[in-house]
Design a protein around this motif. Structure first.
Motif, PDB file in Angstrom:
ATOM      1  N   ILE A 177       0.737  -1.010  -0.186  1.00  0.00           N
ATOM      2  CA  ILE A 177       0.201   0.068  -0.137  1.00  0.00           C
ATOM      3  C   ILE A 177       0.820   1.301   0.058  1.00  0.00           C
ATOM      4  CG2 ILE A 177      -1.629   1.447   1.610  1.00  0.00           C
ATOM      5  CD1 ILE A 177      -2.920  -1.196   2.186  1.00  0.00           C
ATOM      6  N   ASP A 178       1.879   1.355   0.824  1.00  0.00           N
ATOM      7  CA  ASP A 178       2.848   2.330   0.750  1.00  0.00           C
ATOM      8  C   ASP A 178       3.512   2.580  -0.533  1.00  0.00           C
ATOM      9  OD1 ASP A 178       2.384   3.008   3.468  1.00  0.00           O
ATOM     10  OD2 ASP A 178       4.142   1.825   4.084  1.00  0.00           O
ATOM     11  N   SER A 179       3.765   1.602  -1.210  1.00  0.00           N
ATOM     12  CA  SER A 179       4.656   1.478  -2.633  1.00  0.00           C
ATOM     13  C   SER A 179       3.445   2.043  -3.556  1.00  0.00           C
ATOM     14  CB  SER A 179       5.333   0.456  -2.914  1.00  0.00           C
ATOM     15  OG  SER A 179       4.280  -0.507  -3.087  1.00  0.00           O
ATOM     16  N   LEU A 180       2.207   1.624  -3.389  1.00  0.00           N
ATOM     17  CA  LEU A 180       1.196   2.156  -4.401  1.00  0.00           C
ATOM     18  C   LEU A 180       0.807   3.618  -3.997  1.00  0.00           C
ATOM     19  CD1 LEU A 180      -1.060  -0.812  -4.319  1.00  0.00           C
ATOM     20  CD2 LEU A 180       0.219   0.073  -6.203  1.00  0.00           C
ATOM     21  N   GLU A 181       0.845   4.250  -2.880  1.00  0.00           N
ATOM     22  CA  GLU A 181       0.647   5.489  -2.576  1.00  0.00           C
ATOM     23  C   GLU A 181       1.813   6.353  -3.207  1.00  0.00           C
ATOM     24  OE1 GLU A 181      -1.199   8.799  -0.940  1.00  0.00           O
ATOM     25  OE2 GLU A 181      -2.020   6.763  -1.158  1.00  0.00           O
ATOM     26  N   GLU A 182       2.961   5.982  -2.981  1.00  0.00           N
ATOM     27  CA  GLU A 182       4.175   6.693  -3.488  1.00  0.00           C
ATOM     28  C   GLU A 182       3.970   6.853  -5.034  1.00  0.00           C
ATOM     29  OE1 GLU A 182       7.572   4.957  -2.174  1.00  0.00           O
ATOM     30  OE2 GLU A 182       7.494   5.409  -0.145  1.00  0.00           O
ATOM     31  N   SER A 183       3.533   5.806  -5.687  1.00  0.00           N
ATOM     32  CA  SER A 183       3.545   5.578  -7.306  1.00  0.00           C
ATOM     33  C   SER A 183       2.295   6.684  -7.654  1.00  0.00           C
ATOM     34  CB  SER A 183       3.239   4.306  -7.478  1.00  0.00           C
ATOM     35  OG  SER A 183       2.936   4.240  -9.049  1.00  0.00           O
ATOM     36  N   ARG A 184       1.169   6.564  -6.796  1.00  0.00           N
ATOM     37  CA  ARG A 184       0.246   7.549  -7.293  1.00  0.00           C
ATOM     38  C   ARG A 184       0.506   8.926  -7.079  1.00  0.00           C
ATOM     39  NH1 ARG A 184      -3.018  10.841  -5.178  1.00  0.00           N
ATOM     40  NH2 ARG A 184      -2.077  10.743  -3.099  1.00  0.00           N
ATOM     41  N   GLU A 185       1.362   9.227  -5.901  1.00  0.00           N
ATOM     42  CA  GLU A 185       1.629  10.634  -5.766  1.00  0.00           C
ATOM     43  C   GLU A 185       2.608  11.156  -6.994  1.00  0.00           C
ATOM     44  OE1 GLU A 185       1.744  14.343  -4.071  1.00  0.00           O
ATOM     45  OE2 GLU A 185       0.705  12.692  -3.340  1.00  0.00           O
ATOM     46  N   ALA A 186       3.644  10.294  -7.213  1.00  0.00           N
ATOM     47  CA  ALA A 186       4.539  10.463  -8.318  1.00  0.00           C
ATOM     48  C   ALA A 186       3.717  10.784  -9.663  1.00  0.00           C
ATOM     49  CB  ALA A 186       5.736   9.490  -8.477  1.00  0.00           C
ATOM     50  N   GLY A 187       2.746  10.017  -9.970  1.00  0.00           N
ATOM     51  CA  GLY A 187       1.839  10.189 -11.159  1.00  0.00           C
ATOM     52  C   GLY A 187       1.268  11.432 -11.036  1.00  0.00           C
ATOM     53  N   ALA A 188       0.872  11.740  -9.887  1.00  0.00           N
ATOM     54  CA  ALA A 188      -0.052  13.044  -9.790  1.00  0.00           C
ATOM     55  C   ALA A 188       0.863  14.071 -10.040  1.00  0.00           C
ATOM     56  CB  ALA A 188      -0.624  13.229  -8.203  1.00  0.00           C
ATOM     57  N   GLN A 189       1.820  14.130  -9.544  1.00  0.00           N
ATOM     58  CA  GLN A 189       2.912  15.460  -9.585  1.00  0.00           C
ATOM     59  C   GLN A 189       3.164  15.587 -11.271  1.00  0.00           C
ATOM     60  OE1 GLN A 189       3.897  17.557  -7.700  1.00  0.00           O
ATOM     61  NE2 GLN A 189       2.421  16.757  -5.832  1.00  0.00           N
ATOM     62  N   GLN A 190       3.283  14.374 -12.128  1.00  0.00           N
ATOM     63  CA  GLN A 190       3.730  14.287 -13.340  1.00  0.00           C
ATOM     64  C   GLN A 190       2.404  14.944 -14.117  1.00  0.00           C
ATOM     65  OE1 GLN A 190       4.594  10.301 -14.540  1.00  0.00           O
ATOM     66  NE2 GLN A 190       6.654  10.596 -13.926  1.00  0.00           N
ATOM     67  N   ILE A 191       1.339  14.422 -13.703  1.00  0.00           N
ATOM     68  CA  ILE A 191       0.015  15.120 -14.251  1.00  0.00           C
ATOM     69  C   ILE A 191      -0.096  16.713 -14.000  1.00  0.00           C
ATOM     70  CG2 ILE A 191      -2.514  15.226 -14.235  1.00  0.00           C
ATOM     71  CD1 ILE A 191      -2.358  12.301 -13.950  1.00  0.00           C
ATOM     72  N   LEU A 192       0.031  17.265 -12.952  1.00  0.00           N
ATOM     73  CA  LEU A 192       0.102  18.456 -12.574  1.00  0.00           C
ATOM     74  C   LEU A 192       0.990  19.386 -13.499  1.00  0.00           C
ATOM     75  CD1 LEU A 192      -0.587  18.367  -8.849  1.00  0.00           C
ATOM     76  CD2 LEU A 192      -2.160  18.958 -10.530  1.00  0.00           C
ATOM     77  N   ALA A 193       2.252  18.735 -13.532  1.00  0.00           N
ATOM     78  CA  ALA A 193       3.516  19.314 -14.245  1.00  0.00           C
ATOM     79  C   ALA A 193       2.825  19.650 -15.846  1.00  0.00           C
ATOM     80  CB  ALA A 193       4.697  18.569 -14.198  1.00  0.00           C
ATOM     81  N   ARG A 194       2.216  18.532 -16.354  1.00  0.00           N
ATOM     82  CA  ARG A 194       1.888  18.412 -17.862  1.00  0.00           C
ATOM     83  C   ARG A 194       0.707  19.530 -17.772  1.00  0.00           C
ATOM     84  NH1 ARG A 194       1.674  13.340 -21.407  1.00  0.00           N
ATOM     85  NH2 ARG A 194       1.669  15.103 -22.776  1.00  0.00           N
ATOM     86  N   LEU A 195      -0.194  19.469 -16.807  1.00  0.00           N
ATOM     87  CA  LEU A 195      -0.988  20.583 -16.909  1.00  0.00           C
ATOM     88  C   LEU A 195      -0.696  22.233 -16.951  1.00  0.00           C
ATOM     89  CD1 LEU A 195      -4.060  19.016 -14.712  1.00  0.00           C
ATOM     90  CD2 LEU A 195      -4.086  19.481 -17.145  1.00  0.00           C
ATOM     91  N   ASP A 196       0.481  22.219 -16.018  1.00  0.00           N
ATOM     92  CA  ASP A 196       0.869  23.719 -15.874  1.00  0.00           C
ATOM     93  C   ASP A 196       1.628  23.983 -17.309  1.00  0.00           C
ATOM     94  OD1 ASP A 196       0.463  24.019 -13.130  1.00  0.00           O
ATOM     95  OD2 ASP A 196       2.381  23.325 -12.787  1.00  0.00           O
TER      96      ASP A 196
END
Length: 131
Positions: free
Chosen positions: A26-45
């Protein structure tokens, strides 16, 4: 001592408990989700600039220049630089002029044509033959 503890409690280690493995996953999935969210936000910017550039590359309008933020910033920057250079040149010119006037006054030369310096240091001019 170890054998005594096992014998005493009757517990035997059988590996990592399943709930600890689940928490780790669960911790590794949470870290992966957070990294994916940061990538999406960077692309949206970057999306507005990317869309603008894509449209400018595909659509050509004769005689029109797109008004985009970097171009506006560049125009403002060059205008400010030009204004600063002009003001600095004017300030230098005024300083040189004032310096020349101070030297003329210190030497006793008249900075105003036709005037004469009196004993008290004041300038006087003749007006219609009279002082």
């Amino acid at each position: 001592l170890l054998l005594q503890a096992v014998h005493f409690t009757g517990m035997v280690a059988k590996g990592v408990p399943s709930n600890v493995r689940i928490l780790s996953r669960i911790d590794s999935l949470e870290e992966s989700r957070e990294a994916g969210a940061q990538q999406i936000l960077a692309r949206l910017d970057r999306l507005p600039e990317d869309m603008t550039q894509s449209m400018l590359d595909r659509i050509q309008v004769s005689g029109a220049h797109p008004l985009i933020e970097p171009r506006v910033q560049s125009m403002i920057s060059s205008a400010v630089d030009g204004l600063r250079d002009a003001l600095m040149a004017e300030i230098r010119s005024m300083r040189e002029h004032n310096s020349r006037l101070e030297q003329e006054i210190a030497q006793g030369d008249s900075p105003w044509p036709g005037g004469t310096r009196g004993i008290d240091g004041y300038m006087s001019w003749t007006w219609g033959g009279r002082i």
